[in-house]
Enzyme design. Structure first.
Site, PDB file in Angstrom:
ATOM      1  N   ARG A 134      -2.292 -65.505   6.431  1.00 57.48           N
ATOM      2  CA  ARG A 134      -3.701 -65.113   6.499  1.00 57.48           C
ATOM      3  C   ARG A 134      -4.186 -64.205   5.375  1.00 57.48           C
ATOM      4  NH1 ARG A 134      -6.264 -63.549  11.757  1.00 57.48           N
ATOM      5  NH2 ARG A 134      -5.635 -61.491  11.104  1.00 57.48           N
ATOM      6  N   ASP A 149       4.001 -58.636   2.402  1.00 56.09           N
ATOM      7  CA  ASP A 149       2.803 -58.109   3.059  1.00 56.09           C
ATOM      8  C   ASP A 149       2.365 -59.002   4.205  1.00 56.09           C
ATOM      9  OD1 ASP A 149       0.571 -56.786   3.878  1.00 56.09           O
ATOM     10  OD2 ASP A 149      -0.529 -56.996   2.013  1.00 56.09           O
TER      11      ASP A 149
END
Length: 171
Positions: free
Chosen positions: A21, A40
């Site tokens: 995302r 991340d």
């Protein structure tokens, strides 16, 4: 090589049932051997519809991640899919090739969103003429407005990058 490695990381995430995302240049890290690694995972969520236990506990961010790298359908409120991660991979590769993002990330979130939705990004070759036409086409497909026109998954994108690299090595 870095694009292949980052795509391989996104493909592993997809295979585990998750969507990153928020793929952007800041998520591509390099190990001591110079291999690109995808990192991340703060905004990563299960690909299945519905909130995860973590999303429920933490609250779901209204505007997750860097808007300049979000797929158009996600900017319009659709749930992210593996094809949205492909868009992030394409936008990251675009910046690596052109030296700047396809969408100007400056300004208010509404301004970035409006720029991203105003028109499809130009291919990186328009900003960096040395980019080969086949690479330009690959990036443009990865960043197609309609997710049906993109590579369906990061694994499919990784295979296309590998095939392109193999063709270049054969020359």
């Amino acid at each position: 090589r870095a694009a292949r490695h980052a795509a391989r990381g996104a493909a592993a995430l997809t295979a585990a049932g998750w969507v990153h995302r928020n793929i952007n240049p800041g998520c591509v890290l390099f190990d001591a051997a110079g291999r690109a690694r995808l990192g991340d995972f703060y905004f990563a969520r299960p690909a299945a519809p519905g909130p995860s236990a973590e999303a429920t506990a933490l609250g779901e961010p209204d505007e997750p991640g860097d808007l300049a790298y979000r797929a158009p359908e996600c900017l319009l409120g659709d749930p992210p899919t593996p094809a949205a991660d492909v868009y992030g991979l394409g936008a990251t590769l675009y910046e690596a090739l052109a030296g700047r993002p396809a969408v100007d990330p400056g300004g208010l979130p509404s301004e970035v969103t409006a720029r991203a939705l105003a028109r499809p990004p130009r291919g990186p070759r328009e900003r960096a003429p040395s980019v080969p036409a086949a690479v330009d086409a690959l990036v443009c497909r990865a960043m197609a407005r309609d997710p049906a026109d993109r590579f369906a998954t990061p694994a499919e994108f990784e295979r296309a990058v590998a095939a392109l690299a193999g063709a270049a090595a054969a020359c």
